[in-house]
Enzyme design. Structure first.
Site, PDB file in Angstrom:
ATOM      1  N   GLN A  23      -1.166  -7.289  10.759  1.00  0.00           N
ATOM      2  CA  GLN A  23      -2.378  -8.383  11.003  1.00  0.00           C
ATOM      3  C   GLN A  23      -3.517  -7.577  11.613  1.00  0.00           C
ATOM      4  OE1 GLN A  23       0.922  -9.509  12.784  1.00  0.00           O
ATOM      5  NE2 GLN A  23       0.944 -10.047  10.727  1.00  0.00           N
ATOM      6  N   HIS A  69       1.873  -5.943   2.939  1.00  0.00           N
ATOM      7  CA  HIS A  69       1.174  -4.713   3.001  1.00  0.00           C
ATOM      8  C   HIS A  69       1.398  -4.123   1.365  1.00  0.00           C
ATOM      9  CE1 HIS A  69       1.294  -4.122   7.693  1.00  0.00           C
ATOM     10  NE2 HIS A  69       0.768  -5.075   7.199  1.00  0.00           N
ATOM     11  N   ASP A 110      -5.143  -7.526   6.325  1.00  0.00           N
ATOM     12  CA  ASP A 110      -5.329  -7.279   5.003  1.00  0.00           C
ATOM     13  C   ASP A 110      -6.419  -5.960   4.772  1.00  0.00           C
ATOM     14  OD1 ASP A 110      -3.526  -9.018   4.772  1.00  0.00           O
ATOM     15  OD2 ASP A 110      -5.078 -10.740   4.322  1.00  0.00           O
ATOM     16  N   LYS A 141      -3.930  -1.666   5.247  1.00  0.00           N
ATOM     17  CA  LYS A 141      -3.135  -0.736   6.259  1.00  0.00           C
ATOM     18  C   LYS A 141      -1.812  -0.197   5.258  1.00  0.00           C
ATOM     19  CE  LYS A 141      -2.464  -4.507   8.730  1.00  0.00           C
ATOM     20  NZ  LYS A 141      -3.446  -5.166   8.176  1.00  0.00           N
TER      21      LYS A 141
HETATM   22  P1  GDP Z   1      -2.752  -4.671   4.520  1.00  0.00           P
HETATM   23  O1  GDP Z   1      -2.062  -6.214   5.115  1.00  0.00           O
HETATM   24  O2  GDP Z   1      -3.787  -4.400   5.498  1.00  0.00           O
HETATM   25  O3  GDP Z   1      -1.688  -4.025   4.074  1.00  0.00           O
HETATM   26  O4  GDP Z   1      -3.697  -5.225   3.189  1.00  0.00           O
HETATM   27  P2  GDP Z   1      -3.088  -6.185   1.782  1.00  0.00           P
HETATM   28  O5  GDP Z   1      -2.346  -5.117   1.199  1.00  0.00           O
HETATM   29  O6  GDP Z   1      -2.937  -7.552   2.310  1.00  0.00           O
HETATM   30  O7  GDP Z   1      -4.555  -6.207   1.256  1.00  0.00           O
HETATM   31  C1  GDP Z   1      -5.251  -5.127   0.684  1.00  0.00           C
HETATM   32  C2  GDP Z   1      -5.495  -5.265  -0.762  1.00  0.00           C
HETATM   33  O8  GDP Z   1      -6.551  -4.268  -1.184  1.00  0.00           O
HETATM   34  C3  GDP Z   1      -4.330  -4.793  -1.627  1.00  0.00           C
HETATM   35  O9  GDP Z   1      -4.337  -5.378  -2.858  1.00  0.00           O
HETATM   36  C4  GDP Z   1      -4.593  -3.314  -1.833  1.00  0.00           C
HETATM   37  O10 GDP Z   1      -3.891  -3.081  -3.086  1.00  0.00           O
HETATM   38  C5  GDP Z   1      -6.287  -3.243  -1.992  1.00  0.00           C
HETATM   39  N1  GDP Z   1      -6.676  -2.343  -1.641  1.00  0.00           N
HETATM   40  C6  GDP Z   1      -6.506  -1.232  -0.610  1.00  0.00           C
HETATM   41  N2  GDP Z   1      -7.470  -0.257  -0.684  1.00  0.00           N
HETATM   42  C7  GDP Z   1      -8.293  -0.463  -1.590  1.00  0.00           C
HETATM   43  C8  GDP Z   1      -9.419  -0.018  -2.139  1.00  0.00           C
HETATM   44  O11 GDP Z   1      -9.825   1.121  -1.584  1.00  0.00           O
HETATM   45  N3  GDP Z   1      -9.968  -0.658  -3.066  1.00  0.00           N
HETATM   46  C9  GDP Z   1      -9.627  -1.661  -3.775  1.00  0.00           C
HETATM   47  N4  GDP Z   1     -10.564  -2.232  -4.888  1.00  0.00           N
HETATM   48  N5  GDP Z   1      -8.566  -2.206  -3.192  1.00  0.00           N
HETATM   49  C10 GDP Z   1      -7.949  -1.933  -2.450  1.00  0.00           C
HETATM   50  P1  IMO Z   2      -1.194  -8.206   7.311  1.00  0.00           P
HETATM   51  O1  IMO Z   2      -0.586  -7.401   8.254  1.00  0.00           O
HETATM   52  C1  IMO Z   2      -3.949 -11.548   7.193  1.00  0.00           C
HETATM   53  C2  IMO Z   2      -2.965 -15.012   9.534  1.00  0.00           C
HETATM   54  C3  IMO Z   2      -2.685 -16.333   8.892  1.00  0.00           C
HETATM   55  C4  IMO Z   2      -3.272 -17.311   9.951  1.00  0.00           C
HETATM   56  C5  IMO Z   2      -2.627 -16.709  11.631  1.00  0.00           C
HETATM   57  C6  IMO Z   2      -1.515 -17.144  11.962  1.00  0.00           C
HETATM   58  O2  IMO Z   2      -0.984  -8.386   5.867  1.00  0.00           O
HETATM   59  O3  IMO Z   2      -2.735  -7.860   7.444  1.00  0.00           O
HETATM   60  P2  IMO Z   2       1.043 -16.788  11.620  1.00  0.00           P
HETATM   61  O4  IMO Z   2       1.882 -16.975  10.320  1.00  0.00           O
HETATM   62  O5  IMO Z   2       1.032 -15.257  11.840  1.00  0.00           O
HETATM   63  O6  IMO Z   2       1.310 -17.739  12.778  1.00  0.00           O
HETATM   64  O7  IMO Z   2      -0.258 -17.216  11.116  1.00  0.00           O
HETATM   65  O8  IMO Z   2      -2.659 -15.225  11.187  1.00  0.00           O
HETATM   66  N1  IMO Z   2      -2.329 -14.042   9.347  1.00  0.00           N
HETATM   67  C7  IMO Z   2      -2.726 -12.760   8.575  1.00  0.00           C
HETATM   68  N2  IMO Z   2      -3.903 -12.725   8.063  1.00  0.00           N
HETATM   69  N3  IMO Z   2      -3.275 -10.643   7.075  1.00  0.00           N
HETATM   70  C8  IMO Z   2      -1.916 -10.865   7.929  1.00  0.00           C
HETATM   71  O9  IMO Z   2      -1.147  -9.761   8.037  1.00  0.00           O
HETATM   72  C9  IMO Z   2      -1.591 -11.832   8.594  1.00  0.00           C
HETATM   73  N4  IMO Z   2      -0.739 -12.335   9.368  1.00  0.00           N
HETATM   74  C10 IMO Z   2      -0.970 -13.545   9.742  1.00  0.00           C
HETATM   75  O10 IMO Z   2      -3.188 -16.406   7.725  1.00  0.00           O
HETATM   76  O11 IMO Z   2      -4.498 -17.491  10.009  1.00  0.00           O
HETATM   77 MG    MG Z   3      -1.883  -7.997   4.006  1.00  0.00          MG
END
Ligand code: GDP
Ligand code: IMO
Ligand code: MG
Length: 439
Positions: free
Chosen positions: A227, A41, A13, A16
């Site tokens: 991840q 994502h 999170d 990416k």
């Molecule tokens: P990923 O799994 O690595 O793609 O990340 P996620 O989408 O799960 O979580 C990142 C969150 O942060 C999302 O809600 C994005 O919209 C938000 N986000 C990404 N870059 C920024 C930033 O620079 N500032 C803020 N405030 N939010 C961001």
């Molecule tokens: P992105 O790509 C954050 C965490 C789960 C749990 C552990 C194992 O969005 O960054 P699983 O279902 O994979 O067997 O769970 O890994 N987890 C993540 N945490 N971002 C993710 O993906 C995750 N994918 C799995 O919360 O702790």
């Molecule tokens: Mg994510």
């Protein structure tokens, strides 16, 4: 021509999806290589928000080819009835000119999801991993155990049914005898998967051959990790990890190319740290600062909606990721969320039993005992989310970024200041910079 890998340097999170979408503009091909729909994502473009779980985050750019590699585990129902349908309804064209799926990728089966849930339920509270419940672990177990059912098996219904029956014999025994739950019917699964195969089979292809040809044609390729490094099955905070290798090396295995075909690794690093699910988290904050990060950062899981745990940026975790992934450059995200905090802390060392260390210990219970040693940086109050010119950044922001660069020894290439594509400063574009490095 460049092949760039984007990976998460923390516990996932990191943002990416946003960065892959941004750099996707420069790439011809975008490839997912591991994980499954445990990933979430997020991409924000204007008023529109997309959360992608399986399809690469380049899909919003027209005329880009998105590939799902052999290392990904695929829930066909989520892919077809969730993602493909959802994107089509929003006007995104999905066909074999835009999306291809590896014939060797493994299928997440209904029994994987059920066993994921049953196994978690049966664990004592201190041993629960807090999985996403998507069947990821059980599917990868079957892959390594050589019992997996793959995308290509959908093209041979009799063989598919035979494998399904073999698997279910063992799984139903476990489901009924160990977990006291209702067995699953092979006929029902067969019917469902054969229906889904009508959408999937036209997209099936040899991803390794496509990537190889694209390299020969000097195309830009972007690999999208899911991840983060601390969730890697080998290198993460085991057993509180996911079931795949999340580090950059797996971009090669999970898409079918060799390591000399990689030019640049971009590590995505949130300006602080979050973790969703259980497991040790040395810089975790349960005070007003943690609350600020969670609220202002809107830190809720993109897949499960769970509240993310929050803490300061952990330099030990970052340096671990830089070593494990051969990170060439960093993208720092969510720096805007730090506005209003003072001081801002960066963990530079751990203490364990009065001994200082710069490495993450291998045992989860030891990680839980770590004391963090911090370096303080002056904070800033200004809202930086609308800044378009790096010269307008407050000195304190630049000092914090410089502090991260000095501590990690890696340049910051991208600074993200908000959810939208537009809210990003690109100092060095990895696609063009990697050419410089190689010449
Ligand atoms: P990923 O799994 O690595 O793609 O990340 P996620 O989408 O799960 O979580 C990142 C969150 O942060 C999302 O809600 C994005 O919209 C938000 N986000 C990404 N870059 C920024 C930033 O620079 N500032 C803020 N405030 N939010 C961001
Ligand atoms: P992105 O790509 C954050 C965490 C789960 C749990 C552990 C194992 O969005 O960054 P699983 O279902 O994979 O067997 O769970 O890994 N987890 C993540 N945490 N971002 C993710 O993906 C995750 N994918 C799995 O919360 O702790
Ligand atoms: Mg994510």
């Amino acid at each position: 021509m460049a092949s760039v890998i984007v990976i998460g340097t923390q516990w996932g999170d990191e943002g990416k999806g946003k960065i892959v979408d941004l750099l996707g503009e420069y790439a011809h091909i975008i490839v997912r290589f591991q994980g499954g729909n445990n990933a979430g994502h997020t991409i924000c473009v204007g008023d529109e928000k997309f959360i992608l779980h399986i399809i690469p985050s380049g899909i919003l750019h027209q005329n880009k080819l998105c590939l799902i590699g052999n290392g990904v585990v695929i829930d066909p129902n989520v892919l077809v009835n969730g993602e493909i349908k959802g994107l089509k309804e929003r006007g995104i064209q999905i066909d074999s000119t835009r999306l291809k799926i590896s014939e060797k990728a493994h299928l997440i089966m209904p029994y994987h999801k059920l066993l994921d849930a049953l196994k978690e339920q049966a664990k004592s509270p201190d041993k629960k991993i807090g999985t996403t419940g998507r069947g990821i672990g059980p599917c990868y177990e079957d892959k390594v155990g050589r019992n997996g059912i793959r995308i290509c098996d959908l093209s041979n219904p009799d063989f598919f049914m035979e494998k399904l029956r073999d698997n279910l014999e063992e799984k139903n025994f476990l489901i009924q005898k160990k977990y006291n739950a209702e067995p699953l019917s092979p006929e029902k699964i067969y019917d469902e998967y054969m229906k889904l195969s009508e959408t999937i089979l036209p997209l099936m292809d040899n991803i390794s051959a496509i990537v190889y040809k694209a390299r020969k044609e000097e195309k830009h390729i972007l690999f999208e990790g899911a991840q983060g490094t601390q969730l890697d099955i080998d290198h993460g905070t085991y057993p509180f990890v996911t079931s795949s290798n999340t580090v950059s090396a797996n971009a090669c295995i999970g898409s079918g190319i060799g390591p000399t075909d990689i030019d640049f690794v971009l590590g995505i690093c949130k300006a602080y740290t979050t973790r969703v699910g259980a497991g040790p988290f040395p810089t975790e904050l349960e005070d007003s600062v943690g609350h600020h990060l969670q609220e202002k950062g809107n830190e809720f899981g993109a897949t499960t909606g769970r509240k993310r745990r929050c803490g300061w940026l952990d330099g030990v975790v970052l340096n671990d990721a830089i070593r494990l992934n051969s990170v060439n450059g960093l993208a720092i995200t969510k720096a805007d969320v730090l506005s209003g905090l003072n001081p801002i802390k960066l963990c530079v060392k751990y203490g364990l039993n009065n001994v200082e260390t710069l490495c993450m210990p291998p045992i989860a219970s030891d990680i839980g005992q770590l004391k963090c040693l911090y370096k303080d940086f002056a904070g800033w109050d200004k809202d930086i989310s609308k800044i378009k010119n790096p010269d307008d950044l407050p000195k304190e922001v630049l000092d914090y970024i410089k502090g991260i660069e000095d501590f990690s020894g890696v340049p910051v290439c991208v600074l993200s200041l908000g959810v939208d594509r537009e809210q990003t400063l690109i100092f060095k574009n990895p696609f063009t910079m990697s050419e410089k490095i190689h010449n």
